[in-house]
Design a protein around this motif. Structure first.
Motif, PDB file in Angstrom:
ATOM      1  N   GLN A 284      18.751  -5.384 -10.204  1.00 14.32           N
ATOM      2  CA  GLN A 284      19.766  -6.386  -9.498  1.00 14.32           C
ATOM      3  C   GLN A 284      20.977  -6.779 -10.153  1.00 14.32           C
ATOM      4  N   VAL A 285      22.053  -6.276 -10.167  1.00 15.74           N
ATOM      5  CA  VAL A 285      23.356  -6.814 -10.858  1.00 15.74           C
ATOM      6  C   VAL A 285      24.327  -7.316  -9.871  1.00 15.74           C
ATOM      7  N   ASP A 286      24.773  -8.711  -9.875  1.00 16.87           N
ATOM      8  CA  ASP A 286      25.491  -9.441  -8.749  1.00 16.87           C
ATOM      9  C   ASP A 286      26.845  -8.925  -8.953  1.00 16.87           C
ATOM     10  N   ASP A 287      27.414  -8.796 -10.314  1.00 13.65           N
ATOM     11  CA  ASP A 287      28.905  -8.438 -10.666  1.00 13.65           C
ATOM     12  C   ASP A 287      28.811  -7.561 -11.721  1.00 13.65           C
ATOM     13  N   PHE A 288      29.141  -6.288 -11.331  1.00 14.01           N
ATOM     14  CA  PHE A 288      29.073  -5.146 -12.405  1.00 14.01           C
ATOM     15  C   PHE A 288      29.996  -5.588 -13.603  1.00 14.01           C
ATOM     16  N   HIS A 289      30.945  -6.154 -13.178  1.00 16.09           N
ATOM     17  CA  HIS A 289      32.220  -6.368 -14.223  1.00 16.09           C
ATOM     18  C   HIS A 289      31.357  -7.594 -15.555  1.00 16.09           C
ATOM     19  N   SER A 290      30.887  -8.568 -14.873  1.00 20.59           N
ATOM     20  CA  SER A 290      30.257  -9.387 -15.920  1.00 20.59           C
ATOM     21  C   SER A 290      29.267  -8.710 -16.720  1.00 20.59           C
ATOM     22  N   PHE A 291      28.263  -7.915 -15.999  1.00 14.74           N
ATOM     23  CA  PHE A 291      27.377  -7.203 -16.687  1.00 14.74           C
ATOM     24  C   PHE A 291      27.834  -6.274 -17.712  1.00 14.74           C
ATOM     25  N   SER A 292      28.850  -5.466 -17.473  1.00 12.64           N
ATOM     26  CA  SER A 292      29.538  -4.796 -18.501  1.00 12.64           C
ATOM     27  C   SER A 292      30.131  -5.647 -19.859  1.00 12.64           C
TER      28      SER A 292
ATOM     29  N   ASP B 262      16.500  -5.177 -17.585  1.00 17.44           N
ATOM     30  CA  ASP B 262      16.318  -6.343 -16.718  1.00 17.44           C
ATOM     31  C   ASP B 262      16.784  -7.755 -17.171  1.00 17.44           C
ATOM     32  N   ALA B 263      16.640  -8.119 -18.618  1.00 17.50           N
ATOM     33  CA  ALA B 263      17.135  -9.350 -19.160  1.00 17.50           C
ATOM     34  C   ALA B 263      18.646  -9.299 -19.320  1.00 17.50           C
ATOM     35  N   TYR B 264      19.240  -8.154 -19.552  1.00 13.94           N
ATOM     36  CA  TYR B 264      20.667  -8.228 -19.555  1.00 13.94           C
ATOM     37  C   TYR B 264      21.138  -8.410 -18.008  1.00 13.94           C
ATOM     38  N   ALA B 265      20.451  -8.001 -16.972  1.00 16.21           N
ATOM     39  CA  ALA B 265      21.093  -8.318 -15.641  1.00 16.21           C
ATOM     40  C   ALA B 265      20.974  -9.601 -15.405  1.00 16.21           C
ATOM     41  N   ARG B 266      19.626 -10.188 -15.822  1.00 12.33           N
ATOM     42  CA  ARG B 266      19.539 -11.533 -15.468  1.00 12.33           C
ATOM     43  C   ARG B 266      20.537 -12.454 -16.225  1.00 12.33           C
ATOM     44  N   LEU B 267      20.970 -12.253 -17.444  1.00 15.38           N
ATOM     45  CA  LEU B 267      22.047 -12.922 -17.981  1.00 15.38           C
ATOM     46  C   LEU B 267      23.403 -12.670 -17.485  1.00 15.38           C
ATOM     47  N   ALA B 268      23.695 -11.665 -17.053  1.00 15.80           N
ATOM     48  CA  ALA B 268      24.853 -11.337 -16.455  1.00 15.80           C
ATOM     49  C   ALA B 268      25.027 -12.130 -15.035  1.00 15.80           C
ATOM     50  N   ASN B 269      23.963 -12.065 -14.479  1.00 14.80           N
ATOM     51  CA  ASN B 269      23.998 -12.690 -13.252  1.00 14.80           C
ATOM     52  C   ASN B 269      24.085 -14.151 -13.389  1.00 14.80           C
TER      53      ASN B 269
END
Ligand code: SAM
Length: 267
Positions: A199-207, A251-258
């Motif tokens: 689950q990525v809440d905001d793709f821009h933040s993740f990228s 998964d850890a990258y998604a958590r950090l981005a969120n």
């Protein structure tokens, strides 16, 4: 090919033409086109793969940047009304504009000089794509498929694996092309996830966060991400801030981005 029919390969368009009939057949077998499907070939060149696809699908779209090759393809497929030739730059092409109800199957022996930006552009069109088979530099395929702890694991692995399942299908040596490239190649199969694996809440933040982490892959996450998250925020996401960027999974990258998008919104 007769001398009058000779096309001088253009380096600026990454033109290394496949001439190994066995490899071409293996590629088409891996794609396994079906009569009701719409296929899109990026960079058909002189039609090495295209010839075997034209009668095997319902619609075939060819995206070729080189005008001279477009003229040849028009002659070659003059009698095939379901073959559509587009003289375009695939980097700027709206792939989803080709759909008419059915999803697209993409393929191509891609120009290596633009393969990474092209892959990122294609990922923006992922919703209308059923699957992809691309010839790429072997090293790029290894980076796409790598997992945490592997020396090839990085931004490309994480971003591609967020969108797709990645499978290396076939290795191809330089001798199968003319002119022969200086590197080994591989065919990769990419199948978009129907449901994203995280689950990525905001793709821009993740990228942005993934790119930032890997600009300093030898540093700890605490240092590499210090402009985006504090060590406490990293720990709060259940990630050890002392780890290196290549030690943590998608998964850890998604958590950090969120966490990042929450802290950006609360600023
Ligand atoms: N498919 C052919 C083959 O296997 O022999 C040609 C492959 S060659 C590696 C790459 C092809 O992509 C060339 O035909 C080149 O002109 C074309 N090409 C390069 N840049 C392109 C772009 N931005 N958009 C569309 N086609 C491009």
């Amino acid at each position: 090919m007769s001398p009058t029919n000779y096309h001088k390969p253009r380096k600026r368009f990454g033109q290394n033409f496949l001439h190994d009939e066995h490899v071409i057949q293996q590629i088409v077998a891996a794609i396994a086109p079906q009569s009701q499907q719409t296929l899109v070939e990026i960079g058909p060149g002189q039609g090495a793969i295209t010839r075997l696809l034209a009668d095997a699908c319902a619609e075939l779209h060819l995206l070729e940047i080189d005008r001279d090759l477009v003229a040849r393809l028009q002659t070659l497929f003059a009698n095939n009304t379901h073959v559509h030739i587009h003289n375009v730059d695939a980097l700027r092409f709206d792939f989803c504009s080709l759909t008419s109800g059915s999803t697209l199957r993409l393929l191509g022996n891609l120009p290596y000089n633009i393969s990474t930006p092209l892959l990122f552009h294609i990922m923006e069109n992922i919703d209308c794509i059923e699957d992809m088979h691309f010839m790429l530099q072997k090293e790029v395929v290894e980076r796409m498929a790598a997992g945490p702890g592997n020396k090839d694991y990085g931004r490309l692995s994480i971003m591609i694996q967020y969108y797709c399942q990645v499978e290396s299908v076939l290795d191809v040596g330089p001798e199968s092309f003319s002119p022969a490239p200086k590197v080994d190649s591989s065919i990769v199969r990419l199948v978009p996830h129907r449901v994203k694996p995280v689950q990525v809440d905001d793709f821009h933040s993740f990228s942005k966060l993934v790119a930032q982490a890997f600009t300093m892959r030898r540093k700890t996450l605490r240092n590499a991400l210090k402009d985006l998250l504090s060590a406490e925020q990293i720990s709060a996401c259940d990630v050890d801030p002392q780890l290196r960027p290549d030690a943590i999974d998608l998964d850890a990258y998604a958590r950090l981005a969120n966490c990042c998008s929450i802290s950006e919104n609360s600023d």
